[in-house]
Structures are given as C-alpha cells and as structure tokens.
Design a protein around this motif. Structure first.
Motif, PDB file in Angstrom:
ATOM      1  N   ALA A  97       3.890  -0.098 -14.716  1.00  0.00           N
ATOM      2  CA  ALA A  97       3.443  -0.243 -13.328  1.00  0.00           C
ATOM      3  C   ALA A  97       3.576   1.072 -12.574  1.00  0.00           C
ATOM      4  O   ALA A  97       2.696   1.441 -11.776  1.00  0.00           O
ATOM      5  CB  ALA A  97       4.253  -1.334 -12.628  1.00  0.00           C
ATOM      6  N   LEU A  98       4.663   1.796 -12.814  1.00  0.00           N
ATOM      7  CA  LEU A  98       4.868   3.085 -12.145  1.00  0.00           C
ATOM      8  C   LEU A  98       3.817   4.102 -12.587  1.00  0.00           C
ATOM      9  O   LEU A  98       3.371   4.936 -11.788  1.00  0.00           O
ATOM     10  CB  LEU A  98       6.274   3.610 -12.435  1.00  0.00           C
ATOM     11  CG  LEU A  98       7.433   2.764 -11.891  1.00  0.00           C
ATOM     12  CD1 LEU A  98       8.773   3.351 -12.324  1.00  0.00           C
ATOM     13  CD2 LEU A  98       7.369   2.660 -10.379  1.00  0.00           C
ATOM     14  N   SER A  99       3.413   4.022 -13.860  1.00  0.00           N
ATOM     15  CA  SER A  99       2.374   4.932 -14.374  1.00  0.00           C
ATOM     16  C   SER A  99       1.040   4.663 -13.689  1.00  0.00           C
ATOM     17  O   SER A  99       0.330   5.584 -13.287  1.00  0.00           O
ATOM     18  CB  SER A  99       2.236   4.778 -15.886  1.00  0.00           C
ATOM     19  OG  SER A  99       3.441   5.106 -16.541  1.00  0.00           O
TER      20      SER A  99
ATOM     21  N   ASN B 255       6.997   4.190  -3.799  1.00  0.00           N
ATOM     22  CA  ASN B 255       6.744   2.941  -3.080  1.00  0.00           C
ATOM     23  C   ASN B 255       6.796   1.737  -4.016  1.00  0.00           C
ATOM     24  O   ASN B 255       7.417   0.714  -3.711  1.00  0.00           O
ATOM     25  CB  ASN B 255       5.380   2.994  -2.379  1.00  0.00           C
ATOM     26  CG  ASN B 255       5.364   3.947  -1.196  1.00  0.00           C
ATOM     27  OD1 ASN B 255       6.406   4.287  -0.634  1.00  0.00           O
ATOM     28  ND2 ASN B 255       4.182   4.401  -0.824  1.00  0.00           N
ATOM     29  N   VAL B 256       6.147   1.858  -5.182  1.00  0.00           N
ATOM     30  CA  VAL B 256       6.117   0.749  -6.145  1.00  0.00           C
ATOM     31  C   VAL B 256       7.500   0.529  -6.752  1.00  0.00           C
ATOM     32  O   VAL B 256       7.920  -0.610  -6.973  1.00  0.00           O
ATOM     33  CB  VAL B 256       5.058   1.011  -7.238  1.00  0.00           C
ATOM     34  CG1 VAL B 256       5.154  -0.021  -8.353  1.00  0.00           C
ATOM     35  CG2 VAL B 256       3.658   0.990  -6.631  1.00  0.00           C
ATOM     36  N   TRP B 257       8.219   1.605  -7.022  1.00  0.00           N
ATOM     37  CA  TRP B 257       9.594   1.497  -7.546  1.00  0.00           C
ATOM     38  C   TRP B 257      10.487   0.788  -6.532  1.00  0.00           C
ATOM     39  O   TRP B 257      11.263  -0.104  -6.884  1.00  0.00           O
ATOM     40  CB  TRP B 257      10.118   2.886  -7.875  1.00  0.00           C
ATOM     41  CG  TRP B 257      11.563   2.988  -8.262  1.00  0.00           C
ATOM     42  CD1 TRP B 257      12.511   3.788  -7.692  1.00  0.00           C
ATOM     43  CD2 TRP B 257      12.240   2.314  -9.337  1.00  0.00           C
ATOM     44  NE1 TRP B 257      13.724   3.645  -8.316  1.00  0.00           N
ATOM     45  CE2 TRP B 257      13.581   2.741  -9.335  1.00  0.00           C
ATOM     46  CE3 TRP B 257      11.835   1.385 -10.283  1.00  0.00           C
ATOM     47  CZ2 TRP B 257      14.520   2.276 -10.236  1.00  0.00           C
ATOM     48  CZ3 TRP B 257      12.776   0.907 -11.197  1.00  0.00           C
ATOM     49  CH2 TRP B 257      14.098   1.352 -11.169  1.00  0.00           C
ATOM     50  N   SER B 258      10.346   1.140  -5.263  1.00  0.00           N
ATOM     51  CA  SER B 258      11.121   0.488  -4.215  1.00  0.00           C
ATOM     52  C   SER B 258      10.729  -0.976  -4.065  1.00  0.00           C
ATOM     53  O   SER B 258      11.590  -1.850  -3.889  1.00  0.00           O
ATOM     54  CB  SER B 258      10.920   1.223  -2.883  1.00  0.00           C
ATOM     55  OG  SER B 258      11.636   0.592  -1.842  1.00  0.00           O
ATOM     56  N   ASP B 259       9.408  -1.268  -4.142  1.00  0.00           N
ATOM     57  CA  ASP B 259       8.940  -2.662  -4.093  1.00  0.00           C
ATOM     58  C   ASP B 259       9.605  -3.486  -5.195  1.00  0.00           C
ATOM     59  O   ASP B 259      10.057  -4.617  -4.966  1.00  0.00           O
ATOM     60  CB  ASP B 259       7.422  -2.725  -4.286  1.00  0.00           C
ATOM     61  CG  ASP B 259       6.653  -2.102  -3.135  1.00  0.00           C
ATOM     62  OD1 ASP B 259       7.267  -1.823  -2.088  1.00  0.00           O
ATOM     63  OD2 ASP B 259       5.436  -1.882  -3.295  1.00  0.00           O
ATOM     64  N   SER B 260       9.659  -2.896  -6.381  1.00  0.00           N
ATOM     65  CA  SER B 260      10.248  -3.595  -7.528  1.00  0.00           C
ATOM     66  C   SER B 260      11.744  -3.838  -7.310  1.00  0.00           C
ATOM     67  O   SER B 260      12.255  -4.929  -7.604  1.00  0.00           O
ATOM     68  CB  SER B 260      10.029  -2.778  -8.803  1.00  0.00           C
ATOM     69  OG  SER B 260       8.662  -2.479  -8.999  1.00  0.00           O
ATOM     70  N   CYS B 261      12.428  -2.832  -6.785  1.00  0.00           N
ATOM     71  CA  CYS B 261      13.869  -2.963  -6.528  1.00  0.00           C
ATOM     72  C   CYS B 261      14.152  -4.059  -5.514  1.00  0.00           C
ATOM     73  O   CYS B 261      15.060  -4.883  -5.689  1.00  0.00           O
ATOM     74  CB  CYS B 261      14.433  -1.627  -6.025  1.00  0.00           C
ATOM     75  SG  CYS B 261      14.405  -0.291  -7.243  1.00  0.00           S
ATOM     76  N   VAL B 262      13.377  -4.080  -4.436  1.00  0.00           N
ATOM     77  CA  VAL B 262      13.558  -5.087  -3.395  1.00  0.00           C
ATOM     78  C   VAL B 262      13.275  -6.488  -3.957  1.00  0.00           C
ATOM     79  O   VAL B 262      14.021  -7.436  -3.669  1.00  0.00           O
ATOM     80  CB  VAL B 262      12.623  -4.796  -2.185  1.00  0.00           C
ATOM     81  CG1 VAL B 262      12.584  -5.994  -1.235  1.00  0.00           C
ATOM     82  CG2 VAL B 262      13.089  -3.547  -1.451  1.00  0.00           C
TER      83      VAL B 262
END
Length: 401
Positions: free
Chosen positions: A257-259, A385-392
C-alpha cells in the motif's frame, strides 16, 4: 501503474516541462510583452487561489467532520479516530516547527520591493482577538483563515449532531453538493496548473535577475524531508509500540500500500490496496477498516501539515515577516486544522498552501521554484499520510478489543 495512468503521468510531465521552459525563456528574454504575459498568468492564478481558498478549505472540513460516524455503535471508534488523527497531525506540525527552528533555512530572497510588506496580512494578535466572529460571512470576505477554520469545525460537528433525520439529511446534502462543486473547480484548476507554473516561473526568473537567490532553499527542502522521515520512522512507530503494536510487522504488511501511495501520489487512489492489506495481513475488522480508513484518507494528513507549516513560514520569512514564537505556534494550529481540509489527491498540499498564502496577500513567486521538485515531496508526503492512516486504523481496532 496502469497504462492509462502512465500515459496521463507522461502527458502531465511534458506539459510541466514545457511550462517551466517557457517561463525561463520569458523571464530571461527582457522582452516586455513576454514578461507581462508571464506576470499576468501569475496574477490570474493568485486571484483564483484567493477566490476559492476559503470555500474549499471550509467545505472540506465541514464535510469531513459531518459525514462520518453517524452509527451509534461506532461512536467510540469515531472518537478514538478523531483523537488519534488530530493528535498525530498536530505532532507532525510540531516536528516540522522544531526542525525549522533547529535548521533555520536561509532566505532565498535577498532583495524585494520595500512597499510589499504593507499589503501582507500578518497581525496574528488581531487574528487571536478576533477569532470569534461577529459575522460568519465577514470571516470569509476578510480571509480570516483561523476564524474560518474554527467556524467550519463547529458547523461540521454540529451538523453531525442534528437529531432530526430529515433536517440532518438536507443539511448534509447541501454541504456535500457545494463541496462537489468546488472540488470539481479545484480539479479543473489542477489540470490547467501548467499555465500558472509558467507564470510563477517567469516571475521567479525576473526576480532572480533583480536580486533573488535560491541558495537557501536546500535547507527548506531538508526541513520537509526530515519532518516526514522523523514522523514516519520515529514518532509513529514509538506511538504504535506504546499501544503494544509491532511497527516492524505492520510496516512489512503495509509495504504494498505504501508503494502504491508513493508512486500514485494519491492516498485516495491507494485506499483499496490499503484496505485490503490492513484487513488480510493485519486482521483488522472490516467494519473498522471500512469506516476508519476513508475517514483518515479525508482528514489524517501528517505530511500535509508538515508541508503547509514549513512552506508558509518559509515564504513569509522570505518577504521580511518576523517569525516569532507566537507566529510559529499560530501556524502549528492553522497547519494542523487546514490539513484536514486537504483532499487526498496529487498536489493537494501544494494547492492548499498556495490558497492560504494568497488569502493573506503574500506573494508566491517562490512557489514557482518549489513546484518543479514538489512531485518528489508529494510522493514522500503521500506515503506518510497512508502510513499514518494505517497506524490510526490499527490503533482504533485494538481499542475496540
């Protein structure tokens, strides 16, 4: 990327190269009519940004806060998601502020029109005193950024809390319709942005001949890059560990997803891949991921908050505005709140920063110098942004157990 996306990217790239080349030629030509054309294009886009900036930011915030989380069973998840989202975005803005103070980027502008400062709106003490408006529409007309954001947050939360179902449906439809109109306008502006880039580059080259230097911009870019890396590699993993979540396992699971986010530069475009990875590889419940992820894609913009803060402060500094600690604190708050109004599309942060600057009558030639390399910054920001979305999302899922 698919063949269609690749073709679209190549087409955009060609247009941007042409715009930059023509801007440089016109700026160096010393031909008055060519310089005037470039300046005219620049002024037109500044006026466009100023015209739509407040409605776009306000409606995005209202829609984001009012649309999600209506189900009572998801109330706790809604509250946790908002808490985590605002918390991580605020920290991202604070990290960029700390790095900005430590690194202290040099000015790119060595000389400018001494009469320029009189047109710039920088009275932050007045902003704070006037944060409670006596006229809602007056805040929009006078481009009071902080006041508009406050009004929008209140309206968004209030709209979500309307008890009468018919009234609530009508209100949400109204704001969604307006938001769709301005979002369509925004997408059109992004399509013709090479014309604006041509104007910005022309003005920048003219200013370079008259005393502008780009030597200080290396540290500016360093602040943005380090802000994203520190937030993504240090802050968020530490937060995950405090929630007893393994950040290394999670990163490995979310790599696909990050890629996609990195190369597409669109957190919205990467949403299906993000959702599939977080459900199949991390075991997040579907009712959680399909509620939290779309919400986070709309309002959880760690990278955007860092870019807005650094860019606005840097450009203000370049035009002789005193960057005091109160100014820094004010813009940490503005960048945090404004980031939730950013659409998860390519160049969203750049467009939002331009709108905020134009709303305060701050000149934007430096944005023309940032734009050619913004694509790389956008890749990094979207990944964060996507990494943070995943963490949340994972943290919200854990809190439900």
């Amino acid at each position: 990327m698919c063949e269609c996306c690749s073709h679209s990217f190549n087409k955009k790239f060609v247009f941007y190269i042409i715009a930059i080349t023509l801007g440089i030629i016109c700026g160096l030509s010393n031909i008055e009519i060519l310089e005037q054309i470039g300046k005219c294009c620049s002024e037109i886009f500044i006026k466009i940004f100023k015209c739509i900036s407040m409605p776009v930011i306000s409606l995005s915030v209202i829609v984001a806060l009012s649309t999600y989380g209506a189900e009572k069973s998801m109330n706790r998840i809604w509250k946790k998601t908002l808490k985590y989202t605002f918390g991580t975005t605020l920290v991202a803005a604070c990290v960029s502020a700390f790095l900005y103070i430590i690194i202290s980027p040099n000015n790119a502008v060595l000389s400018f029109d001494s009469g320029l400062e009189s047109s710039i709106t920088t009275d932050y003490s007045k902003y704070l005193l006037d944060i409670i408006p006596d006229n809602i529409f007056g805040a929009f007309v006078e481009h009071k950024v902080l006041t508009v954001l406050l009004i929008s947050v209140i309206i968004g939360i209030s709209a979500r809390s309307i008890e009468q179902s018919e009234a609530k449906k009508a209100v949400l439809s109204f704001f969604n319709g307006l938001h769709s109109i301005f979002f369509t306008i925004t997408k059109f502006i992004v399509r013709v942005l090479p014309i604006g880039l041509f104007g910005f580059i022309t003005v920048s080259v003219i200013d370079l001949k008259n005393g502008m230097s780009a030597h200080g911009m290396g540290k500016y870019f360093l602040v943005i890059i380090l802000s994203n890396l520190v937030q993504g590699i240090i802050i968020l993993p530490l937060w995950l560990m405090s929630k007893k979540i393994n950040p290394f396992l999670m990163f490995k699971s979310m790599f696909s997803a990050l890629s996609v986010a990195f190369f597409s530069k669109s957190s919205s475009g990467a949403l299906p891949v993000t959702m599939e990875a977080i459900e199949s590889k991390l075991g997040v419940k579907k009712e959680i991921s399909r509620f939290v992820l779309p919400l986070c894609t709309t309002i959880n913009m760690n990278g955007c908050a860092a870019f807005i803060f650094t860019t606005v402060i840097y450009i203000m500094q370049n035009y002789g505005i005193d960057i005091s600690y109160s100014t820094i604190f004010t813009w940490i708050i503005i960048a945090t709140i404004a980031a939730i109004g950013n659409a998860g599309i390519p160049m969203g942060c750049f467009f939002l920063s331009a709108s905020l600057l134009s709303s305060m009558n701050i000149p934007m030639p430096l944005l023309g110098m940032i734009l050619p390399v913004y694509s790389v910054l956008d890749m990094l920001e979207t990944s964060l942004n996507v990494w943070s979305d995943s963490c949340v999302t994972v943290a919200a899922n854990k809190s439900k157990d």
